[in-house]
Scaffold this motif. Structure first.
Motif, PDB file in Angstrom:
ATOM      1  N   SER A 118      32.574  11.461  29.119  1.00 44.60           N
ATOM      2  CA  SER A 118      31.856  12.724  29.269  1.00 44.60           C
ATOM      3  C   SER A 118      31.158  12.781  30.630  1.00 44.60           C
ATOM      4  O   SER A 118      30.943  11.745  31.280  1.00 44.60           O
ATOM      5  CB  SER A 118      30.807  12.872  28.167  1.00 44.60           C
ATOM      6  OG  SER A 118      29.770  11.911  28.336  1.00 44.60           O
ATOM      7  N   ASP A 120      28.102  13.496  31.072  1.00 48.78           N
ATOM      8  CA  ASP A 120      26.806  12.842  30.903  1.00 48.78           C
ATOM      9  C   ASP A 120      26.935  11.334  31.087  1.00 48.78           C
ATOM     10  O   ASP A 120      26.079  10.701  31.706  1.00 48.78           O
ATOM     11  CB  ASP A 120      26.238  13.155  29.525  1.00 48.78           C
ATOM     12  CG  ASP A 120      24.823  12.623  29.345  1.00 48.78           C
ATOM     13  OD1 ASP A 120      23.956  12.966  30.170  1.00 48.78           O
ATOM     14  OD2 ASP A 120      24.593  11.850  28.391  1.00 48.78           O
ATOM     15  N   GLU A 121      28.014  10.762  30.555  1.00 51.38           N
ATOM     16  CA  GLU A 121      28.250   9.322  30.728  1.00 51.38           C
ATOM     17  C   GLU A 121      28.476   8.995  32.198  1.00 51.38           C
ATOM     18  O   GLU A 121      27.988   7.972  32.707  1.00 51.38           O
ATOM     19  CB  GLU A 121      29.453   8.889  29.893  1.00 51.38           C
ATOM     20  CG  GLU A 121      29.173   8.849  28.396  1.00 51.38           C
ATOM     21  CD  GLU A 121      30.407   8.556  27.576  1.00 51.38           C
ATOM     22  OE1 GLU A 121      30.295   7.883  26.536  1.00 51.38           O
ATOM     23  OE2 GLU A 121      31.516   9.018  27.974  1.00 51.38           O
ATOM     24  N   LYS A 123      27.282  10.672  34.770  1.00 51.45           N
ATOM     25  CA  LYS A 123      25.995  10.838  35.446  1.00 51.45           C
ATOM     26  C   LYS A 123      25.115   9.597  35.255  1.00 51.45           C
ATOM     27  O   LYS A 123      24.522   9.084  36.217  1.00 51.45           O
ATOM     28  CB  LYS A 123      25.289  12.082  34.905  1.00 51.45           C
ATOM     29  CG  LYS A 123      23.924  12.377  35.539  1.00 51.45           C
ATOM     30  CD  LYS A 123      23.366  13.680  34.979  1.00 51.45           C
ATOM     31  CE  LYS A 123      22.008  14.018  35.612  1.00 51.45           C
ATOM     32  NZ  LYS A 123      20.966  13.028  35.223  1.00 51.45           N
ATOM     33  N   LYS A 124      25.048   9.103  34.011  1.00 51.24           N
ATOM     34  CA  LYS A 124      24.245   7.919  33.733  1.00 51.24           C
ATOM     35  C   LYS A 124      24.820   6.688  34.429  1.00 51.24           C
ATOM     36  O   LYS A 124      24.076   5.801  34.865  1.00 51.24           O
ATOM     37  CB  LYS A 124      24.167   7.686  32.229  1.00 51.24           C
ATOM     38  CG  LYS A 124      23.337   8.743  31.500  1.00 51.24           C
ATOM     39  CD  LYS A 124      23.307   8.487  29.996  1.00 51.24           C
ATOM     40  CE  LYS A 124      22.462   9.535  29.275  1.00 51.24           C
ATOM     41  NZ  LYS A 124      22.474   9.333  27.798  1.00 51.24           N
TER      42      LYS A 124
END
Length: 256
Positions: A118, A120-121, A123-124
């Motif tokens: 994802s 989000d993954e 980005k982290k």
């Protein structure tokens, strides 16, 4: 017998890695050895760290062991190191930064990962890599840094094992999802002496170093590739017919 085990070789099977220790079994072992509450908890957490199938469970057990031993809890950086190896896509994303057409947009990074992750993954993952000083952004340009992480710490090694397992899973799935021209998956089954096996491990280690150098010299890298090495025994040492069982004060053990 005092622990109530019906099989006389149960503990030997546990020590040989052929049997797991259940919660009920742990309680019986603690009682027989007359361990106090702290010793019993320490043994319980060791079992959990060894037998748990999931990384987070292993990490929780490792944290408990540190506390029982009176060792300082893991620092924020140590936890980041654990997380670095716990997520299989962290390392490929770091390598992706070295591509000429690298785009730091998490959505773009996620879309290029295979299997998909994802945004989000992604980005982290960038945040972890920046925090560990493994990548940097200078004047709007992203690049890898020469920083290296040591995998010598025992608890970090737990995460490294999980990473290797995931990479082997991806290699297996690649047989179906990647065209033959774009992959190279093969194997060899050989017979070796213990001495030659150690020499072969050295040959693999040397080749891995040459491979890294070969990769670093590529002026125009286009994609990120995973290259695995696996070497493990498919047989175990033959037990001689005249082998005897030697009795000791600690129990029984095999001896020739």
């Amino acid at each position: 017998k005092e622990a109530g085990f019906t099989s006389p070789n149960f503990l030997k099977l546990v020590m040989d890695g052929k049997r797991d220790v259940s919660g009920d079994t742990i309680g019986r072992i603690v009682k027989v050895f007359k361990w106090n509450k702290t010793q019993g908890e320490f043994f319980y957490q060791l079992v959990q760290m060894n037998q748990s199938k999931h990384f987070l469970q292993k990490q929780m057990a490792a944290d408990s062991i540190l506390k029982i031993r009176g060792i300082e809890p893991l620092t924020a950086l140590q936890r980041e190191k654990l997380n670095y190896y716990a997520k299989w896509y962290h390392i490929p994303i770091r390598e992706m930064v070295g591509l000429q057409d690298f785009d730091p947009d998490p959505q773009v990074i996620a879309s290029r990962m295979w299997p998909a992750i994802s945004a989000d993954e992604a980005k982290k993952a960038l945040e972890v890599l920046l925090h560990l000083d493994l990548i940097e952004e200078v004047d709007g340009k992203w690049r890898q840094k020469d920083s290296h992480l040591s995998t010598g710490d025992n608890f970090v090694s737990i995460a490294v094992v999980q990473f290797h397992k995931k990479m082997m899973e991806l290699a297996s799935s690649a047989l179906d999802r990647v065209l033959r021209d774009e992959r190279e998956i093969s194997s060899s089954t050989v017979t070796l002496s213990k001495e030659r096996a150690q020499q072969l491990k050295k040959l693999i280690a040397d080749f891995r170093q040459n491979l890294l150098k070969f990769s670093e010299e590529d002026p125009c890298p286009e994609e990120v590739y995973q290259i695995n090495f696996q070497m493990f025994p498919l047989t175990k040492k033959k037990i001689q017919k005249d082998q005897k069982i030697l009795k000791t004060s600690e129990g029984t053990k095999d001896g020739i």
